[in-house]
Scaffold this motif. Structure first.
Motif, PDB file in Angstrom:
ATOM      1  N   GLU A 317      45.995 100.445 -24.369  1.00 34.72           N
ATOM      2  CA  GLU A 317      44.821 100.259 -23.512  1.00 34.72           C
ATOM      3  C   GLU A 317      43.807  99.317 -24.167  1.00 34.72           C
ATOM      4  O   GLU A 317      43.222  98.443 -23.526  1.00 34.72           O
ATOM      5  CB  GLU A 317      44.164 101.603 -23.214  1.00 34.72           C
ATOM      6  CG  GLU A 317      43.059 101.480 -22.191  1.00 34.72           C
ATOM      7  CD  GLU A 317      42.266 102.772 -22.038  1.00 34.72           C
ATOM      8  OE1 GLU A 317      41.256 102.758 -21.342  1.00 34.72           O
ATOM      9  OE2 GLU A 317      42.663 103.782 -22.637  1.00 34.72           O
ATOM     10  N   ALA A 318      43.625  99.510 -25.481  1.00 33.89           N
ATOM     11  CA  ALA A 318      42.671  98.657 -26.189  1.00 33.89           C
ATOM     12  C   ALA A 318      43.163  97.209 -26.215  1.00 33.89           C
ATOM     13  O   ALA A 318      42.378  96.267 -26.088  1.00 33.89           O
ATOM     14  CB  ALA A 318      42.477  99.173 -27.605  1.00 33.89           C
ATOM     15  N   GLU A 320      45.172  95.825 -24.002  1.00 29.67           N
ATOM     16  CA  GLU A 320      45.011  95.280 -22.644  1.00 29.67           C
ATOM     17  C   GLU A 320      43.569  94.849 -22.410  1.00 29.67           C
ATOM     18  O   GLU A 320      43.305  93.795 -21.846  1.00 29.67           O
ATOM     19  CB  GLU A 320      45.393  96.339 -21.606  1.00 29.67           C
ATOM     20  CG  GLU A 320      46.889  96.480 -21.413  1.00 29.67           C
ATOM     21  CD  GLU A 320      47.221  97.534 -20.370  1.00 29.67           C
ATOM     22  OE1 GLU A 320      46.317  98.299 -19.973  1.00 29.67           O
ATOM     23  OE2 GLU A 320      48.393  97.598 -19.965  1.00 29.67           O
ATOM     24  N   ARG A 321      42.665  95.688 -22.849  1.00 29.88           N
ATOM     25  CA  ARG A 321      41.249  95.366 -22.681  1.00 29.88           C
ATOM     26  C   ARG A 321      40.916  94.038 -23.368  1.00 29.88           C
ATOM     27  O   ARG A 321      40.247  93.174 -22.789  1.00 29.88           O
ATOM     28  CB  ARG A 321      40.395  96.478 -23.275  1.00 29.88           C
ATOM     29  CG  ARG A 321      38.941  96.119 -23.438  1.00 29.88           C
ATOM     30  CD  ARG A 321      38.209  97.161 -24.274  1.00 29.88           C
ATOM     31  NE  ARG A 321      36.885  96.706 -24.603  1.00 29.88           N
ATOM     32  CZ  ARG A 321      36.596  95.978 -25.686  1.00 29.88           C
ATOM     33  NH1 ARG A 321      37.549  95.624 -26.510  1.00 29.88           N
ATOM     34  NH2 ARG A 321      35.361  95.591 -25.918  1.00 29.88           N
TER      35      ARG A 321
END
Lengths: 552, 235
Positions: A317-318, A320-321
């Protein structure tokens, strides 16, 4: 059918490409004044000389990035630029080139923020504001910065004065009156009238909630971030990151000085820009350090992204962010990133490293990457290294014993990659930080040895009448060390690849245009192929360099 | 997206430690934004009211066009932070099946949030949810934008409501939003609305953000710049 571009025109275009890149890097402070003087300025002289003489100058003007964006405003501000861009009221390629060189060399040579240049920018912005509105004025000052015509600090100072002045008056038509007495608002008044003494401190705040100019800056930064993410090559990627570094610095400073950096409407954008700025700064700092060190550098296409993942990103997620919000990996390479293909293997040629056009500016040995430097076996024997080393002092200054050197050489010459080298040394009890440092230095110096070995091989083959064999050795040298100008010299002397010495000579000149002998080689090759006029120009440059450049 | 900013990025900027940078950026843990700390930071930064637009971009195209235009910031002013959903999530089903409406409701975290704020009572879509605070007790107002005057552009109605909200917003006071005063003003104009019991929406709001982000969606935030340039500022 359109005539093919001449070799001299191609060479000029590529030299200006280098200058363009250098201008950007210099404006960002990434190139020292010493390098400007010793490496860049001579190129500018040669390029200018060529631009003045070759007949098809149009391609030269074409290569200058986005010159068209300046032309709508060019009749006004450029009259004030050093070099006098506009003596005859319009711009042609040569004048533009001259003025561009003059300005970026002047700005790039030192960090001084000159009041005169700030006034020049303010005056030009006022004129654009008056004529086309504030959005055009904002675009104008950013374009000047992008094109390397003004430094970032000049852009910040000039833009701040104009945007602050907008907030001090009720209407944009009154902005110019804070700087100039425009009773006679004719063109001459805009051009020639002296500035009033500028002091923003007593200015009132009449329109404190103006935000159209601020949004214009934000939208422009977002556009440039998108441009960098969609870069088509490593050259574009680095050049784009350079501008992002400048532009985000500009945005941050202007917002801060207008006291709106923490304002709610802009908080998210400025925070994101700051991350992009840190990424760009990190990437450019590594490129800059590599170009100074003279050691084997690597191609940090994924540099910041890989660091980011390894050093701290907790999960997908990080990542992707970061990929979504920042310009940390080019769009074209993101799929590879997710597939964990982080190395140079399999990359399209345009992503493997800098091209010849950019390499001499950013660093002479920036074609490979870590893999190139550390994951290979040296292609010669330990004995060859020892013989060649007698002349090249490759062991001088290494903090290691003779036995350790022997072990290092044996490992370097036989191991398949860096990892294996380390293991073999470890097996022999040769390890530690001191050894690792020595291996890195030795590896770098061995490149010189490798070239020496190849030159010997070529000479021997030539002496024995094996011309194709000699040419094959040179081709290998160029493949392994594309920054090595002497290899192109040899190639040209051997008649060039495919029997075309012109291209080889031009490549050598692109890497190092200050050697008179190279120009003569090119002149001879052009003459042989029937290009007498161009041959004359090349010969003239060679003669002038002989006369003007101190010989070592 | 115009001049809107993703709420997630906005909240990241509010909770980022000053002058610290990590390889991951300024935020080490992306989930920190979901926390009470993130929402409290938003409350502290924006001292006015919050307005959440609830609508379906396919059905309420006029409203969608208005909220995504630059006009919203000018109309809402500096004392209102307007929020609407990023139109990027998978489109809800509009099939004619018997459970179509139920399906639509289940797929909209924003509508869920509105419903929860009103103790499970469904509110008509489109509409505007008005909150004085996110992290402390407040009385929520829900203004229906179902139009009876079809000839009148919906943006006119929204502007009218935004003006009333702005009038009822007192930054710096404990409640921030004078809910009772807003209700009275809406009633006088025959604008249909509902009032909630006093409630703290912090947990529900965190749930809304979590649900949106789980689906790669977000709220977009629109704010107007308050006059914040000081005199002088040279050097």
């Amino acid at each position: 059918m359109e005539a093919a571009e001449s070799v001299l025109s191609q060479l000029t275009r590529r030299l200006f490409g280098q200058l363009w890149a250098a201008g950007r890097l210099a404006a960002a402070g990434w190139i020292s004044s010493d390098r400007l003087r010793d490496e860049i300025f001579p190129r500018a002289l040669v390029a200018r000389f060529l631009a003045e003489r070759i007949s098809d100058v149009a391609p030269v003007a074409k290569l200058l990035p986005d010159a068209a964006t300046l032309t709508p405003y060019i009749e006004f501000p450029l009259a004030f630029a050093p070099g006098g861009w506009l003596r005859d009221g319009h711009v042609n390629g040569k004048q533009y080139v001259d003025a561009l060189l003059d300005t970026w060399l002047m700005f790039g040579a030192g960090p001084t923020l000159t009041k005169g240049f700030v006034e020049w920018v303010v005056r030009a912005m006022l004129r654009v504001l008056h004529r086309d509105g504030v959005l055009a004025a904002v675009a104008y000052v950013i374009d000047l910065q992008r094109d390397g015509v003004i430094r970032t600090d000049v852009a910040i100072e000039g833009a701040w004065f104009v945007l602050r002045a907008r907030r001090a008056v009720a209407d944009d038509t009154a902005v110019a009156s804070l700087f100039l007495d425009l009773d006679d608002a004719g063109e001459r008044a805009w051009l020639e009238q002296r500035f009033k003494s500028i002091d923003a401190n007593p200015w009132p705040v009449v329109r404190g909630d103006l935000d159209d100019d601020l949004w214009a800056i934000i939208e422009r930064v977002d556009d440039e971030i998108a441009n960098v993410r969609t870069a088509a090559s490593y050259d574009d990627w680095i050049a784009g990151q350079t501008f992002l570094d400048n532009l985000t610095t500009f945005a941050k400073a202007v917002f801060r000085r207008l006291n709106v950096a923490d304002a709610l409407p802009f908080a998210a954008a400025l925070h994101r820009f700051e991350e992009v700025r840190a990424d760009a700064g990190g990437l450019l700092a590594s490129v800059s350090a590599l170009s100074r060190s003279g050691e084997w550098p690597y191609t940090p296409i994924y540099g910041s992204a890989v660091n980011f993942e390894v050093m701290g990103a907790p999960d997908r997620e990080a990542i992707e962010r970061a990929l979504e919000q920042r310009a940390i990996v080019p769009d074209e390479l993101q799929e590879r990133f997710w597939r964990d293909e982080r190395g140079v293997a399999g990359l399209a040629p345009q992503w493997k490293g800098f091209t010849l056009a950019l390499a001499p500016i950013v660093g002479r040995a920036v074609f490979g990457d870590k893999h190139f430097a550390t994951r290979r076996r040296l292609p010669f024997t330990e004995e060859q290294v020892r013989i060649a080393a007698d002349n090249s002092n490759i062991f001088v200054g290494l903090d290691v014993e003779d036995a350790e050197i022997r072990a290092m050489l044996l490992a370097l010459c036989t191991a398949g990659d860096h990892e294996e080298t380390r293991e073999r040394l470890h097996e022999r009890g040769v390890a530690g930080e001191r050894i690792a440092d020595a291996v890195a230095v030795l590896l770098s110096r061995c490149a010189v040895v490798e070239i020496t070995v190849m030159v010997d091989a070529m000479t021997q083959r030539l002496a024995s009448g094996d011309r194709p064999g000699a040419l094959a050795v040179v081709a290998t040298a160029i493949e392994r060390y594309p920054w090595y100008a002497d290899a192109y010299d040899m190639e040209a002397e051997l008649g060039g690849l495919g029997g075309n010495p012109v291209a080889s000579a031009a490549d050598a000149l692109l890497l190092d245009p200050m050697q008179p002998k190279r120009w003569r080689t090119l002149a001879d090759a052009l003459q042989t192929r029937g290009h007498a006029a161009d041959a004359g120009i090349a010969r003239t440059i060679g003669d002038r360099l002989t006369a003007s450049v101190p010989r070592p | 997206m115009g001049r809107a900013q993703p709420l997630r990025e906005l909240m990241e900027s509010l909770i980022a430690p000053p002058d610290r940078k990590f390889y991951t950026g300024t935020i080490k843990d992306p989930r920190a934004v979901f926390s009470d700390k993130g929402i409290e930071a938003l409350d502290a930064k924006h001292r006015g009211s919050f307005v959440l637009f609830s609508y379906d971009s396919a059905v309420d195209a006029d409203l969608a066009k208005y909220v995504t235009s630059n006009a919203l910031a000018d109309d809402s002013g500096p004392n209102i932070l307007a929020l609407y959903q990023l139109d990027r999530a998978p489109k809800p089903s509009h099939g004619l099946a018997a459970h179509g409406v139920e399906s639509l409701i289940k797929q909209s975290p924003l509508i869920d949030f509105v419903t929860e704020t009103f103790d499970g009572k469904l509110q008509p879509v489109p509409g505007m949810l008005v909150l004085g605070r996110l992290s402390s007790p407040t009385t929520a107002i829900y203004v229906s934008l179902n139009r009876t005057e079809k000839e009148r552009p919906i943006s006119d109605r929204v502007r009218e409501v935004l003006r009333l909200i702005a009038d009822a917003t007192k930054p710096g006071t404990p409640d921030v939003l004078n809910s009772a005063g807003l209700g009275t003003a809406l009633g006088l104009r025959n604008i249909p609305y509902s009032s909630s019991r006093p409630t703290t929406v912090l947990e529900k709001f965190a749930g809304l953000l979590g649900a949106l982000w789980a689906h790669k969606s977000d709220l977009l935030a629109v704010a107007k710049l308050a006059a914040s340039v000081k005199t002088g500022g040279g050097g």
